[in-house]
Design a protein around this motif. Sequence first.
Motif, PDB file in Angstrom:
ATOM      1  N   ALA A 231       0.777  -1.164  -0.083  1.00 26.00           N
ATOM      2  CA  ALA A 231       0.012   0.055   0.070  1.00 26.00           C
ATOM      3  C   ALA A 231       0.965   1.285   0.085  1.00 26.00           C
ATOM      4  CB  ALA A 231      -0.924  -0.023   1.198  1.00 26.00           C
ATOM      5  N   VAL A 232       1.987   1.337   0.945  1.00 26.17           N
ATOM      6  CA  VAL A 232       2.776   2.311   0.961  1.00 26.17           C
ATOM      7  C   VAL A 232       3.546   2.603  -0.508  1.00 26.17           C
ATOM      8  CG1 VAL A 232       4.757   3.318   1.874  1.00 26.17           C
ATOM      9  CG2 VAL A 232       2.937   2.342   3.325  1.00 26.17           C
ATOM     10  N   GLY A 233       3.900   1.574  -1.113  1.00 30.81           N
ATOM     11  CA  GLY A 233       4.832   1.595  -2.483  1.00 30.81           C
ATOM     12  C   GLY A 233       3.703   2.058  -3.528  1.00 30.81           C
ATOM     13  N   ARG A 234       2.546   1.656  -3.426  1.00 33.08           N
ATOM     14  CA  ARG A 234       1.655   2.384  -4.461  1.00 33.08           C
ATOM     15  C   ARG A 234       1.528   3.875  -4.204  1.00 33.08           C
ATOM     16  NH1 ARG A 234      -1.371  -2.333  -3.454  1.00 33.08           N
ATOM     17  NH2 ARG A 234      -2.826  -1.243  -2.149  1.00 33.08           N
ATOM     18  N   MET A 235       1.210   4.246  -2.966  1.00 30.35           N
ATOM     19  CA  MET A 235       1.136   5.590  -2.611  1.00 30.35           C
ATOM     20  C   MET A 235       2.429   6.791  -3.191  1.00 30.35           C
ATOM     21  SD  MET A 235      -0.993   5.320   0.795  1.00 30.35           S
ATOM     22  CE  MET A 235      -2.112   7.062   0.899  1.00 30.35           C
ATOM     23  N   VAL A 236       3.601   6.078  -2.718  1.00 36.86           N
ATOM     24  CA  VAL A 236       4.414   6.794  -2.934  1.00 36.86           C
ATOM     25  C   VAL A 236       4.765   6.705  -4.691  1.00 36.86           C
ATOM     26  CG1 VAL A 236       7.411   6.636  -2.955  1.00 36.86           C
ATOM     27  CG2 VAL A 236       5.681   6.260  -0.853  1.00 36.86           C
ATOM     28  N   ASP A 237       4.639   5.690  -5.060  1.00 35.28           N
ATOM     29  CA  ASP A 237       4.890   5.783  -6.690  1.00 35.28           C
ATOM     30  C   ASP A 237       3.869   6.744  -7.381  1.00 35.28           C
ATOM     31  OD1 ASP A 237       6.768   3.940  -6.797  1.00 35.28           O
ATOM     32  OD2 ASP A 237       5.420   2.121  -7.209  1.00 35.28           O
ATOM     33  N   ASP A 238       2.767   6.917  -6.716  1.00 37.55           N
ATOM     34  CA  ASP A 238       1.626   7.729  -7.372  1.00 37.55           C
ATOM     35  C   ASP A 238       2.004   9.206  -7.117  1.00 37.55           C
ATOM     36  OD1 ASP A 238      -1.250   8.403  -8.197  1.00 37.55           O
ATOM     37  OD2 ASP A 238      -0.919   9.511  -6.173  1.00 37.55           O
ATOM     38  N   ALA A 239       2.742   9.430  -5.954  1.00 34.05           N
ATOM     39  CA  ALA A 239       3.058  10.907  -5.659  1.00 34.05           C
ATOM     40  C   ALA A 239       4.268  11.132  -6.658  1.00 34.05           C
ATOM     41  CB  ALA A 239       3.599  10.929  -4.112  1.00 34.05           C
ATOM     42  N   LYS A 240       5.291  10.234  -6.838  1.00 32.85           N
ATOM     43  CA  LYS A 240       6.386  10.416  -7.789  1.00 32.85           C
ATOM     44  C   LYS A 240       5.906  10.901  -9.174  1.00 32.85           C
ATOM     45  CE  LYS A 240       8.866   6.892  -6.607  1.00 32.85           C
ATOM     46  NZ  LYS A 240      10.042   5.697  -6.739  1.00 32.85           N
TER      47      LYS A 240
ATOM     48  N   ALA B 264      -1.827  14.294  -5.159  1.00 28.64           N
ATOM     49  CA  ALA B 264      -1.293  13.037  -5.067  1.00 28.64           C
ATOM     50  C   ALA B 264      -1.999  12.248  -3.994  1.00 28.64           C
ATOM     51  CB  ALA B 264       0.062  13.179  -4.401  1.00 28.64           C
ATOM     52  N   ASP B 265      -2.443  10.719  -4.265  1.00 30.55           N
ATOM     53  CA  ASP B 265      -3.165  10.191  -3.212  1.00 30.55           C
ATOM     54  C   ASP B 265      -2.581  10.284  -1.946  1.00 30.55           C
ATOM     55  OD1 ASP B 265      -4.695   9.365  -5.407  1.00 30.55           O
ATOM     56  OD2 ASP B 265      -3.726   7.330  -5.703  1.00 30.55           O
ATOM     57  N   ILE B 266      -1.210  10.236  -1.490  1.00 29.38           N
ATOM     58  CA  ILE B 266      -1.028  10.268  -0.371  1.00 29.38           C
ATOM     59  C   ILE B 266      -1.040  11.328   0.575  1.00 29.38           C
ATOM     60  CG2 ILE B 266       1.515  11.141  -0.923  1.00 29.38           C
ATOM     61  CD1 ILE B 266       2.480   8.619   0.761  1.00 29.38           C
ATOM     62  N   MET B 267      -1.478  12.610  -0.162  1.00 24.11           N
ATOM     63  CA  MET B 267      -1.602  13.763   0.400  1.00 24.11           C
ATOM     64  C   MET B 267      -3.255  13.953   0.661  1.00 24.11           C
ATOM     65  SD  MET B 267       0.806  15.815   0.658  1.00 24.11           S
ATOM     66  CE  MET B 267       0.110  17.561   1.036  1.00 24.11           C
ATOM     67  N   ASN B 268      -4.160  12.790   0.502  1.00 21.88           N
ATOM     68  CA  ASN B 268      -5.290  12.749   0.943  1.00 21.88           C
ATOM     69  C   ASN B 268      -5.813  11.785   1.874  1.00 21.88           C
ATOM     70  OD1 ASN B 268      -6.490  15.227  -0.933  1.00 21.88           O
ATOM     71  ND2 ASN B 268      -5.267  13.815  -2.454  1.00 21.88           N
TER      72      ASN B 268
END
Length: 478
Positions: A336-345, A377-381
């Motif tokens: 899950a963390v990897g997906r969010m980091v990749d989306d942010a990048k 970015a997904d990780i910001m939300n």
Amino acid sequence: MTDTAYPDLALVIDGEVIGAGARDGIDVIDPATGDTLGVLPKATRADLDRALDAAQRSHRDWRATPLDTRVGILKKTAALIRERAQDIGRIATREQGKPLKEAIGETLYAANLFEWMAEESRRTYGRVLVRPPGQLARVTYEPVGPVAAFAPWNFPALNVARKLAPALAAGNAIIVKPAEETPATALAILQALIDAGLPAGAAQMVFGDPAEVSGHLLGSPIIRKLSFTGSVPVGKHLMKLAADHAIRTTMELGGHAPVLVFDDADIDRTLDLIAPNAFRNSGQVCVSPTRFYVQSGVYDRFVKAFGERVAAMKVGNGLDDATTMGPLANPRRPEAVGRMVDDAKAKGARVVSGGERIDGPGMFFQPTVLADVPIEADIMNDEPFGPVALFCPFDTPDQAIEQANRLPFGLASYVFTENGRQANRVADLIEAGMVAVNHGSVSAIDAPFGGIKDSGHGLEDGAEGLKAFMVSKTVHQA
């Protein structure tokens, strides 16, 4: 690195310890190695019915137990947990992953909570209302009734203590379902209660399919209180189940804590306080500081220094003394963390440190710092619940406050400034149940812990946490 034996796993119902036997079981995995630690028995519907019957019966006896006796049992529990803190901490590290020092500290905090709640139960004062001569009106507080409590895996000793200690101190019987990932730590806390003299049935522990257990317990009119710590979607689902029997609820749900760093902050002290806190328990903390809004004048300096500190962290098995950050708790988290980091990048975030899963056995992810993270970015939300710190600059205090309050979460927030007036204004305007100003923690046993908005309602810890397991009664007498 010193190993420790992993204990046998069981259900505890009406004083009986029920091992796996021929029951269906759940494998408990060491997140640092991927090895199976043990097999956890799953409760059947008959087990849950038996637990409900025992809770109803035991509640009447426990609430009638003299207060001094109840206090004595809880204080002895605290003493036993302290004596066993090293062993309990090692168990927690093996099944949850956090560094041993953190696990032992968590266990000692749990012991302190039992002791504090025991003493606070002596101070559940009512009040007498003014009435004409010959008349009387008084307000008293009574135990709410049998409790169903659900605790997650990120703090396996403390989360269970936050359910058991206040519920029992208030005079209630309780059924606890801890996380299936971390059962042995929870059982060790319950064992301390049993060894301290807690009557059979006053506290019981069950495991199994979370949806089946929660649906069965909350579908019973016996349960009068629900205490849940966990995700927002699961919490909302449980509230709907609780509504059918008008069960009172305490919901400690997710967060995505903003950190506001102003250009007049003491930068070195701020880094000392907040950088380690962001990666405590590998970021798997509901109050973890995650969204860093740093004023433009110090943004580049702060991000660079933060990234340097994070890059120096030692990631490894929590039983290794050199480890400062352990693995994530289960296979779901690195993915899950990897997906969010990749989306942010992909959306333009700049990697300052980390950003990748660590190859090899275990559930490890690099401590990660992302700068200039776009708002879309997904990780910001969505709460990352992992070892990631996100950075964005701001120019004015109002811009920072707007971003801090933008999300539906309202659990914890952090503010760093040497301007006292600014600190007061920002603390007042931030929408959160807890605010830390020039401080790295929002948790204390004598202070209420809880959030607003989608982060839940009701409070744990402090006098409020005890009162959450009680109901008021008003008696009018002429």
